[in-house]
Design an enzyme around this catalytic site. Structure first.
Site, PDB file in Angstrom:
ATOM      1  N   GLU A 148       0.819  -1.210   0.000  1.00  0.00           N
ATOM      2  CA  GLU A 148       0.000   0.000   0.000  1.00  0.00           C
ATOM      3  C   GLU A 148       0.858   1.267   0.000  1.00  0.00           C
ATOM      4  OE1 GLU A 148      -3.467   1.928   2.890  1.00  0.00           O
ATOM      5  OE2 GLU A 148      -2.094   0.418   3.678  1.00  0.00           O
ATOM      6  N   HIS A 149       1.768   1.375   0.961  1.00  0.00           N
ATOM      7  CA  HIS A 149       2.655   2.536   1.066  1.00  0.00           C
ATOM      8  C   HIS A 149       4.088   2.091   0.799  1.00  0.00           C
ATOM      9  CE1 HIS A 149      -0.552   3.232   4.219  1.00  0.00           C
ATOM     10  NE2 HIS A 149      -0.726   4.290   3.442  1.00  0.00           N
TER      11      HIS A 149
END
Length: 424
Positions: free
Chosen positions: A318-319
């Site tokens: 995600e990040h």
């Protein structure tokens, strides 16, 4: 060759946990579909110890809540929403309706039409996720959504005033103090008192992500945004204190939140492990973050930047923070990520709370095929066509032959009818 220096739970343990989540979610959705308001009352009471006469907050109550929030907090919320709105408006301006004449007399086009009614889920539970109000509601408003219902859970039986304030300032049309799977099911399916929506958006825990997965099809969803994931790509120029801080800063989201380091330096890997242990001794949320790191922490040692790209794209987290001498190397080459944070001057917390990019992002490998929530997720790109008499004859002759090729004789007749009618 990449070396997995630290790993978390094995895939079988993860699968078993997911099965339990799926069964629970299915049971709640079925109950809400069958019993409506009675079911959401019972599940809210059981899971959140919250069972009011009405989950919808009145305009008078909302005004009281907003007035109870300190002015400094309101100003901070307004600043964050201004950043989200500014970036969303720039994204919206990049999406144009088009119309083109492809051959003489054939006009094709598309229109970007906002979804009519959206349900925004603003997580709560352990933490009041104030920022999620900006990310979903503000972005939907910029897209042109006409009706927005928003749900957030109580926290320990109390109203999360700052979150509700952010939902009001963002422009939600209806606000419900209702959380979890029961909130998503109520918005998607409708109850006696909650009008169903066309689309569900917003992040959440594993139960929220699974609820969206099971409800998809009956309603649209933005994406499967479950427990947060953070990957840091670092070389010898990075420092262990920052890496540990940024991994633990996201690990506090919950015990199932993965944190990973891909590095070209074994020395840095060793220092990061020691630094994480040191910071856990003083981190106020160490009870959560330590479990997340123990069960889901990953360290991969790679030979070079090219191998780091390969391993990062496999994770599709995600990040992704890039703490290397040349962050643009990864900006140019990475393909699978939700949001990218380039250089030590930025970090995931900026994206989560205030900088303006959206924090509702793909998890569990979904970054392989989708980006995060943005204005475009709220728009349906719908095509149209028109023809002149002459163009209909030209296209119709091709269409008739192609339909016959596939044995679609009714289709063929649609084309030939136009050929006969509009031939000179």
């Amino acid at each position: 060759m990449a070396i997995y220096y630290k790993t978390g739970k094995n895939q079988e343990e993860i699968r078993q946990a997911q099965e339990q989540v799926s069964e629970t979610v299915s049971r709640i959705i079925a109950d809400v579909e069958l019993h409506g308001d009675r079911a959401i009352q019972e599940w809210s009471d059981k899971l959140d110890h919250w069972s009011p006469a009405s989950f919808k907050l009145s305009q008078e109550h909302l005004q009281e809540i907003v007035q109870s929030v300190p002015e400094a907090v309101i100003n901070d919320i307004k600043f964050a929403q201004a950043q989200v709105r500014r970036f969303a408006e720039a994204q919206r301006s990049a999406l144009k309706d088009i119309e083109v004449e492809t051959i003489p007399g054939v006009i094709l086009g598309h229109k970007n039409i906002p979804v009519s009614r959206v349900g925004c889920y603003i997580p709560g539970g352990r933490y009041p996720m104030v920022a999620s109000a900006h990310m979903s509601i503000v972005t939907a408003k910029v897209a042109g959504v006409t009706s927005i219902a928003a749900c957030t859970p109580p926290i320990n039986g109390e109203i999360p005033a700052a979150t509700i304030c952010a939902m009001v300032l963002a422009g939600a049309d209806e606000i419900y103090l209702l959380g979890g799977v029961q909130a998503l099911a109520a918005m998607a399916l409708g109850t006696e008192t909650i009008k169903p929506v066309d689309m569900l958006v917003g992040p959440g825990n594993a139960y929220v992500a699974e609820a969206k997965r099971q409800l998809f099809g009956r309603v649209g969803i933005d994406l499967l945004a479950g427990p947060t994931e953070t990957l840091i790509i670092a070389d010898e120029t990075a420092d262990a204190e920052m890496i540990a801080c940024d991994i633990l800063g996201q690990a506090e989201h919950g015990p199932t939140s993965p944190g990973a380091l891909i590095t070209t330096s074994q020395r840095l890997a060793d220092e990061t492990i020691k630094e994480i242990e040191r910071q856990l001794k003083t981190l106020p949320t160490a009870d959560i973050a330590s479990v997340a790191w123990r069960d889901n922490g990953i360290i991969i040692i790679v030979e070079n930047e090219a191998e780091a790209v390969v391993e990062a794209d496999k994770l599709a987290f995600e990040h992704v923070e890039v703490l290397t001498q040349n962050p643009d190397y990864f900006l140019d080459r990475l393909r699978n990520y939700g949001a990218l944070f380039l250089g030590p001057q930025t970090n995931v917390a900026y994206g989560d709370k205030v900088i303006g990019t959206n924090h509702t992002l793909p998890t569990k490998g979904a970054a392989r095929y989708t980006g995060g929530l943005w204005v475009g997720k709220f728009l349906k790109t719908c095509t149209y066509q028109r023809c002149t008499d002459e163009a209909s004859v030209v296209v119709g002759q091709y269409a008739a032959r192609l339909c016959e090729l596939e044995n679609f004789m009714g289709h063929r007749e649609q084309a030939l009818l136009r050929v006969r009618r509009y031939s000179k």
